[in-house]
Every structure is written in structure tokens, then in C-alpha cells.
Design a protein around this motif. Structure first.
Motif, PDB file in Angstrom:
ATOM      1  N   ASN A  35       0.784  -1.218   0.000  1.00  0.00           N
ATOM      2  CA  ASN A  35       0.000   0.000   0.000  1.00  0.00           C
ATOM      3  C   ASN A  35       0.822   1.277   0.000  1.00  0.00           C
ATOM      4  OD1 ASN A  35      -2.471  -1.265  -0.044  1.00  0.00           O
ATOM      5  ND2 ASN A  35      -2.557  -1.467   2.163  1.00  0.00           N
ATOM      6  N   THR A  36       2.130   1.198   0.068  1.00  0.00           N
ATOM      7  CA  THR A  36       2.951   2.392   0.115  1.00  0.00           C
ATOM      8  C   THR A  36       4.099   2.266  -0.859  1.00  0.00           C
ATOM      9  OG1 THR A  36       4.323   1.481   1.863  1.00  0.00           O
ATOM     10  CG2 THR A  36       2.410   2.799   2.547  1.00  0.00           C
ATOM     11  N   GLY A  37       4.741   3.405  -1.155  1.00  0.00           N
ATOM     12  CA  GLY A  37       5.930   3.378  -1.993  1.00  0.00           C
ATOM     13  C   GLY A  37       5.776   4.206  -3.252  1.00  0.00           C
ATOM     14  N   ASP A  38       6.815   4.178  -4.061  1.00  0.00           N
ATOM     15  CA  ASP A  38       6.818   4.921  -5.313  1.00  0.00           C
ATOM     16  C   ASP A  38       5.885   4.249  -6.305  1.00  0.00           C
ATOM     17  OD1 ASP A  38       8.712   6.466  -4.130  1.00  0.00           O
ATOM     18  OD2 ASP A  38      10.403   5.550  -5.171  1.00  0.00           O
ATOM     19  N   LYS A  68       2.697   7.653   0.895  1.00  0.00           N
ATOM     20  CA  LYS A  68       3.109   7.504   2.289  1.00  0.00           C
ATOM     21  C   LYS A  68       2.114   6.652   3.072  1.00  0.00           C
ATOM     22  CE  LYS A  68       6.289   8.711   5.134  1.00  0.00           C
ATOM     23  NZ  LYS A  68       7.606   8.153   4.974  1.00  0.00           N
ATOM     24  N   GLU A  69       0.822   6.809   2.753  1.00  0.00           N
ATOM     25  CA  GLU A  69      -0.228   6.047   3.449  1.00  0.00           C
ATOM     26  C   GLU A  69      -1.383   5.850   2.486  1.00  0.00           C
ATOM     27  OE1 GLU A  69      -3.143   6.613   7.334  1.00  0.00           O
ATOM     28  OE2 GLU A  69      -1.305   7.771   7.199  1.00  0.00           O
ATOM     29  N   ASN A  70      -1.918   4.635   2.469  1.00  0.00           N
ATOM     30  CA  ASN A  70      -3.075   4.340   1.632  1.00  0.00           C
ATOM     31  C   ASN A  70      -3.881   3.256   2.327  1.00  0.00           C
ATOM     32  OD1 ASN A  70      -4.904   4.241  -0.428  1.00  0.00           O
ATOM     33  ND2 ASN A  70      -3.585   3.131  -1.845  1.00  0.00           N
ATOM     34  N   ASN A  71      -4.986   3.668   2.918  1.00  0.00           N
ATOM     35  CA  ASN A  71      -5.844   2.726   3.619  1.00  0.00           C
ATOM     36  C   ASN A  71      -7.288   3.011   3.205  1.00  0.00           C
ATOM     37  OD1 ASN A  71      -6.944   4.769   5.441  1.00  0.00           O
ATOM     38  ND2 ASN A  71      -4.991   4.701   6.512  1.00  0.00           N
ATOM     39  N   PRO A  72      -8.268   2.307   3.721  1.00  0.00           N
ATOM     40  CA  PRO A  72      -9.656   2.531   3.301  1.00  0.00           C
ATOM     41  C   PRO A  72     -10.190   3.931   3.605  1.00  0.00           C
ATOM     42  CG  PRO A  72      -9.458   0.414   4.381  1.00  0.00           C
ATOM     43  CD  PRO A  72      -8.151   1.125   4.578  1.00  0.00           C
ATOM     44  N   TYR A  73      -9.486   4.708   4.417  1.00  0.00           N
ATOM     45  CA  TYR A  73      -9.991   6.008   4.845  1.00  0.00           C
ATOM     46  C   TYR A  73      -9.297   7.183   4.168  1.00  0.00           C
ATOM     47  CZ  TYR A  73     -11.521   2.747   8.370  1.00  0.00           C
ATOM     48  OH  TYR A  73     -12.060   1.658   8.988  1.00  0.00           O
ATOM     49  N   SER A 116      -0.275  15.651  -0.907  1.00  0.00           N
ATOM     50  CA  SER A 116      -1.718  15.594  -1.112  1.00  0.00           C
ATOM     51  C   SER A 116      -2.317  14.633  -0.091  1.00  0.00           C
ATOM     52  CB  SER A 116      -2.069  15.161  -2.538  1.00  0.00           C
ATOM     53  OG  SER A 116      -1.692  13.824  -2.766  1.00  0.00           O
ATOM     54  N   VAL A 117      -3.476  15.021   0.407  1.00  0.00           N
ATOM     55  CA  VAL A 117      -4.218  14.198   1.363  1.00  0.00           C
ATOM     56  C   VAL A 117      -5.617  14.022   0.787  1.00  0.00           C
ATOM     57  CG1 VAL A 117      -5.086  13.987   3.720  1.00  0.00           C
ATOM     58  CG2 VAL A 117      -2.910  15.165   3.293  1.00  0.00           C
ATOM     59  N   PHE A 118      -5.986  12.780   0.504  1.00  0.00           N
ATOM     60  CA  PHE A 118      -7.299  12.479  -0.055  1.00  0.00           C
ATOM     61  C   PHE A 118      -8.085  11.676   0.965  1.00  0.00           C
ATOM     62  CE2 PHE A 118      -9.980   9.639  -2.786  1.00  0.00           C
ATOM     63  CZ  PHE A 118     -10.872  10.621  -3.178  1.00  0.00           C
ATOM     64  N   ILE A 119      -9.198  12.242   1.444  1.00  0.00           N
ATOM     65  CA  ILE A 119     -10.088  11.559   2.385  1.00  0.00           C
ATOM     66  C   ILE A 119     -11.140  10.832   1.548  1.00  0.00           C
ATOM     67  CG2 ILE A 119     -11.632  11.799   4.367  1.00  0.00           C
ATOM     68  CD1 ILE A 119      -8.686  12.633   4.878  1.00  0.00           C
TER      69      ILE A 119
END
Length: 97
Positions: free
Chosen positions: A18-21, A50-55, A72-75
Motif C-alpha cells: 500500500n505504500t511506496g513509489d 506515504k499512506e493508503n488505507n480505506p480512509y 496531497s491528502v485524499f479523504i
């Protein structure tokens, strides 16, 4: 005990996915990609999830020298995207998409 070890190995390997380039084609599949193109030339930066989860999904855009230029932060639940220029300490976009 073997089952617990295998379970830990599977969980850690899935978490790492879920993370990385990410490459150019994978970037285009991100929901926020089109908005990011309006604020920067994405090809000039290394894109690091940096972070990718269901939220939420947090992506850092790094220059060739390793310094972070944008974030970027996507909710996901509300489809809210925030684009931040780290060097200028300025929010460029903060809206639902």
C-alpha cells in the motif's frame, strides 16, 4: 505456531503493497491525479504514497534531490482533497472532488 508465523508474513507483505513509489500509469488511476496536474508538473517529481488505507491516501511529491515539494491528502469517505505546497507552507486546494 506455524499458522501465526504465516499470518504475520502475509499481513506484513500486504501492508507493504500500500505504500511506496508509483509509476506514471498507476498515477493516472488515482482519483486525485487530474487535480494534481493543475497545480504541478507531476512528471518532474517522484511520487511516493506515504499512506493508503480505506480512509485516506497521503502522497508526497519529491524533487530529484529528495526534498518534498508537495503533499496531497485524499479523504476517501468524503472525497475531499487537500493539496499542500510544502516549501511555501500554503494550501493550494482544499475541496471535495
Amino acid at each position: 505456531m506455524k499458522k501465526l508465523v504465516w499470518l504475520c508474513i502475509i499481513v506484513f507483505s500486504l501492508t507493504a503493497c500500500n505504500t511506496g513509489d508509483i509509476s506514471g500509469e498507476a498515477q493516472e488511476e488515482l482519483q486525485e491525479y487530474g487535480y494534481m496536474e493543475n497545480y504541478m508538473e507531476i512528471d518532474q517529481y517522484t511520487v511516493n504514497i506515504k499512506e493508503n488505507n480505506p480512509y485516506k491516501r497521503i502522497i508526497l511529491y519529491e524533487e530529484s534531490n529528495g526534498s518534498i515539494k508537495y503533499k496531497s491528502v485524499f479523504i476517501k469517505k468524503t472525497n475531499r482533497l487537500k493539496i499542500i505546497d510544502i516549501t511555501q507552507d500554503q494550501i493550494l486546494f482544499n475541496n471535495e472532488i
